[in-house]
Design a protein around this motif. Structure first.
Motif, PDB file in Angstrom:
ATOM      1  N   TRP A 180      39.223   5.523 -45.404  1.00 32.91           N
ATOM      2  CA  TRP A 180      38.562   5.302 -44.113  1.00 32.91           C
ATOM      3  C   TRP A 180      39.567   5.414 -42.965  1.00 32.91           C
ATOM      4  CZ3 TRP A 180      39.341   1.619 -40.310  1.00 32.91           C
ATOM      5  CH2 TRP A 180      38.353   1.515 -39.326  1.00 32.91           C
ATOM      6  N   TYR A 181      40.741   4.836 -43.140  1.00 34.22           N
ATOM      7  CA  TYR A 181      41.784   4.900 -42.109  1.00 34.22           C
ATOM      8  C   TYR A 181      42.256   6.341 -41.906  1.00 34.22           C
ATOM      9  CZ  TYR A 181      46.429   4.580 -40.073  1.00 34.22           C
ATOM     10  OH  TYR A 181      47.539   4.775 -39.290  1.00 34.22           O
ATOM     11  N   ILE A 182      42.420   7.084 -43.018  1.00 38.33           N
ATOM     12  CA  ILE A 182      42.856   8.478 -42.921  1.00 38.33           C
ATOM     13  C   ILE A 182      41.809   9.314 -42.188  1.00 38.33           C
ATOM     14  CG2 ILE A 182      43.397  10.553 -44.249  1.00 38.33           C
ATOM     15  CD1 ILE A 182      44.567   8.744 -46.410  1.00 38.33           C
ATOM     16  N   ALA A 183      40.544   9.128 -42.550  1.00 37.22           N
ATOM     17  CA  ALA A 183      39.471   9.894 -41.901  1.00 37.22           C
ATOM     18  C   ALA A 183      39.359   9.546 -40.422  1.00 37.22           C
ATOM     19  CB  ALA A 183      38.147   9.621 -42.616  1.00 37.22           C
ATOM     20  N   TRP A 184      39.488   8.259 -40.103  1.00 37.82           N
ATOM     21  CA  TRP A 184      39.386   7.837 -38.705  1.00 37.82           C
ATOM     22  C   TRP A 184      40.536   8.386 -37.866  1.00 37.82           C
ATOM     23  CZ3 TRP A 184      35.872   5.814 -35.590  1.00 37.82           C
ATOM     24  CH2 TRP A 184      36.278   5.278 -34.368  1.00 37.82           C
ATOM     25  N   SER A 185      41.743   8.429 -38.462  1.00 31.31           N
ATOM     26  CA  SER A 185      42.902   8.934 -37.717  1.00 31.31           C
ATOM     27  C   SER A 185      42.777  10.422 -37.416  1.00 31.31           C
ATOM     28  CB  SER A 185      44.187   8.664 -38.513  1.00 31.31           C
ATOM     29  OG  SER A 185      44.181   9.409 -39.724  1.00 31.31           O
ATOM     30  N   GLY A 186      41.947  11.139 -38.195  1.00 30.46           N
ATOM     31  CA  GLY A 186      41.769  12.574 -37.967  1.00 30.46           C
ATOM     32  C   GLY A 186      40.678  12.900 -36.975  1.00 30.46           C
ATOM     33  N   LEU A 187      39.943  11.881 -36.527  1.00 28.97           N
ATOM     34  CA  LEU A 187      38.850  12.110 -35.577  1.00 28.97           C
ATOM     35  C   LEU A 187      39.340  11.909 -34.145  1.00 28.97           C
ATOM     36  CD1 LEU A 187      35.859  10.310 -37.366  1.00 28.97           C
ATOM     37  CD2 LEU A 187      36.140  12.762 -37.004  1.00 28.97           C
ATOM     38  N   GLU A 238      35.463  14.528 -28.905  1.00 31.62           N
ATOM     39  CA  GLU A 238      35.280  15.346 -27.700  1.00 31.62           C
ATOM     40  C   GLU A 238      33.795  15.686 -27.585  1.00 31.62           C
ATOM     41  OE1 GLU A 238      37.714  18.803 -27.830  1.00 31.62           O
ATOM     42  OE2 GLU A 238      39.584  17.693 -28.181  1.00 31.62           O
ATOM     43  N   GLN A 239      33.311  15.723 -26.353  1.00 30.97           N
ATOM     44  CA  GLN A 239      31.901  16.030 -26.113  1.00 30.97           C
ATOM     45  C   GLN A 239      31.706  17.535 -25.958  1.00 30.97           C
ATOM     46  OE1 GLN A 239      30.623  13.688 -22.770  1.00 30.97           O
ATOM     47  NE2 GLN A 239      30.720  11.760 -23.896  1.00 30.97           N
ATOM     48  N   SER A 240      31.756  18.209 -27.128  1.00 29.78           N
ATOM     49  CA  SER A 240      31.541  19.653 -27.123  1.00 29.78           C
ATOM     50  C   SER A 240      30.964  20.083 -28.467  1.00 29.78           C
ATOM     51  CB  SER A 240      32.856  20.406 -26.854  1.00 29.78           C
ATOM     52  OG  SER A 240      33.760  20.220 -27.931  1.00 29.78           O
ATOM     53  N   TRP A 241      30.173  21.151 -28.436  1.00 26.80           N
ATOM     54  CA  TRP A 241      29.549  21.661 -29.646  1.00 26.80           C
ATOM     55  C   TRP A 241      30.576  22.261 -30.599  1.00 26.80           C
ATOM     56  CZ3 TRP A 241      25.497  21.059 -32.456  1.00 26.80           C
ATOM     57  CH2 TRP A 241      25.135  22.015 -33.404  1.00 26.80           C
ATOM     58  N   ASP A 242      31.578  22.919 -30.063  1.00 28.64           N
ATOM     59  CA  ASP A 242      32.628  23.500 -30.905  1.00 28.64           C
ATOM     60  C   ASP A 242      33.369  22.417 -31.680  1.00 28.64           C
ATOM     61  OD1 ASP A 242      31.995  26.034 -30.087  1.00 28.64           O
ATOM     62  OD2 ASP A 242      33.481  26.064 -28.454  1.00 28.64           O
ATOM     63  N   ASN A 271      34.395  19.684 -36.956  1.00 29.02           N
ATOM     64  CA  ASN A 271      34.680  18.365 -37.536  1.00 29.02           C
ATOM     65  C   ASN A 271      33.488  17.762 -38.281  1.00 29.02           C
ATOM     66  OD1 ASN A 271      37.507  17.348 -36.344  1.00 29.02           O
ATOM     67  ND2 ASN A 271      36.449  18.495 -34.755  1.00 29.02           N
ATOM     68  N   ILE A 272      32.454  18.564 -38.509  1.00 30.12           N
ATOM     69  CA  ILE A 272      31.261  18.028 -39.152  1.00 30.12           C
ATOM     70  C   ILE A 272      31.554  17.509 -40.559  1.00 30.12           C
ATOM     71  CG2 ILE A 272      30.587  20.310 -40.022  1.00 30.12           C
ATOM     72  CD1 ILE A 272      28.256  17.447 -38.832  1.00 30.12           C
ATOM     73  N   PHE A 273      32.410  18.229 -41.314  1.00 29.07           N
ATOM     74  CA  PHE A 273      32.752  17.783 -42.676  1.00 29.07           C
ATOM     75  C   PHE A 273      33.494  16.455 -42.637  1.00 29.07           C
ATOM     76  CE2 PHE A 273      35.758  17.628 -46.245  1.00 29.07           C
ATOM     77  CZ  PHE A 273      34.860  17.663 -47.306  1.00 29.07           C
ATOM     78  N   LEU A 274      34.402  16.295 -41.693  1.00 28.50           N
ATOM     79  CA  LEU A 274      35.169  15.057 -41.569  1.00 28.50           C
ATOM     80  C   LEU A 274      34.260  13.904 -41.163  1.00 28.50           C
ATOM     81  CD1 LEU A 274      37.988  13.838 -41.769  1.00 28.50           C
ATOM     82  CD2 LEU A 274      38.332  14.376 -39.349  1.00 28.50           C
ATOM     83  N   ILE A 275      33.290  14.163 -40.280  1.00 25.63           N
ATOM     84  CA  ILE A 275      32.363  13.113 -39.841  1.00 25.63           C
ATOM     85  C   ILE A 275      31.483  12.661 -40.998  1.00 25.63           C
ATOM     86  CG2 ILE A 275      30.393  12.621 -38.345  1.00 25.63           C
ATOM     87  CD1 ILE A 275      31.644  14.507 -36.277  1.00 25.63           C
TER      88      ILE A 275
END
Length: 227
Positions: A121-128, A131-135, A140-144
């Motif tokens: 959970w910490y690793i995934a959160w640190s990678g997020l 940003e308010q953009s579609w790109d 990042n959909i897989f990470l979310i």
């Protein structure tokens, strides 16, 4: 980033922890949870003779249980088609029963798995980096999705671990807790939980005992104590 800086200790520890979790999963899944063997019938017959001579009502009621040729607190699992000592539940995740022999290791597995999930959970959160953009969402959909799944599994694992530790501290099982009103040796017992010997002794007997417990002795002793 840690690889670029040459800091490999934490990644290696994380991989080892995941490997330990997988090995514990395989061990709990494949080991004998406490299947009742044929040679235990002699022990059951011994208690049956003692209870047949007793006038205590609880002992006479317990005789009915022994006539089933299984130790007290054991239950026949319909899925495994085996009688399991100190039956807790049949876990679909490990495809095995949780009983007297593998229950302590099952709790160790839940604990290690919780540490792995919290670290992931910490690793995934640190990678997020929101940003308010579609790109950004597309990249990042897989990470979310992974982050949300980790959160769900963490909550489930934590609730399971807390509930099992509570039941162990009371020296009861999931089956006994859920079906207390239907189990003869609990329904007719003078005490609400005849196997409870205090939190410390319950935990010691559960995690540190190297042999199987004869629950009939504890049950008879508690029910024969003066009120």
């Amino acid at each position: 980033r840690r690889e670029e800086r040459g800091e490999l200790l934490q990644p290696v520890l994380f991989v080892l922890l995941v490997l330990c979790s997988v090995l514990l999963y395989l061990k709990v899944s494949l080991m004998d949870p406490g299947f009742v063997k044929a040679d235990e019938e002699g022990q059951v017959n011994h208690f049956r003779k003692e209870s047949a001579e007793a006038k205590n009502t609880s002992l006479l009621l317990a005789t009915v249980w022994f006539l089933l040729q299984q130790p007290m607190r054991a239950k026949h699992c319909q899925l495994c088609q085996h009688c399991v000592r100190r039956y807790d539940h049949h876990c679909p995740w490990i495809e095995n029963c949780v009983g007297e022999k593998n229950h302590p290791l099952f709790i160790v597995y839940l604990s290690v798995q919780l540490v792995v999930l919290l670290w992931a959970w910490y690793i995934a959160w640190s990678g997020l980096h929101f940003e308010q953009s579609w790109d950004w969402l597309q990249h990042n959909i897989f990470l979310i999705i992974s982050f949300l799944l980790i959160v769900i599994f963490t909550i489930v694992d934590l609730l399971l671990l807390i509930s099992h530790l509570y039941l162990v501290s009371c020296n009861t099982t999931t089956w006994e807790f859920m079906s207390h009103h239907r189990i003869s040796y609990l329904k007719h017992s003078e005490s609400e939980n005849p196997f409870d010997q205090g939190v410390i002794l319950n935990l010691w007997r559960f995690f540190c005992s190297c042999h199987l417990t004869t629950w009939e002795k504890i049950y008879f002793h508690r029910d024969s104590e003066p009120v």
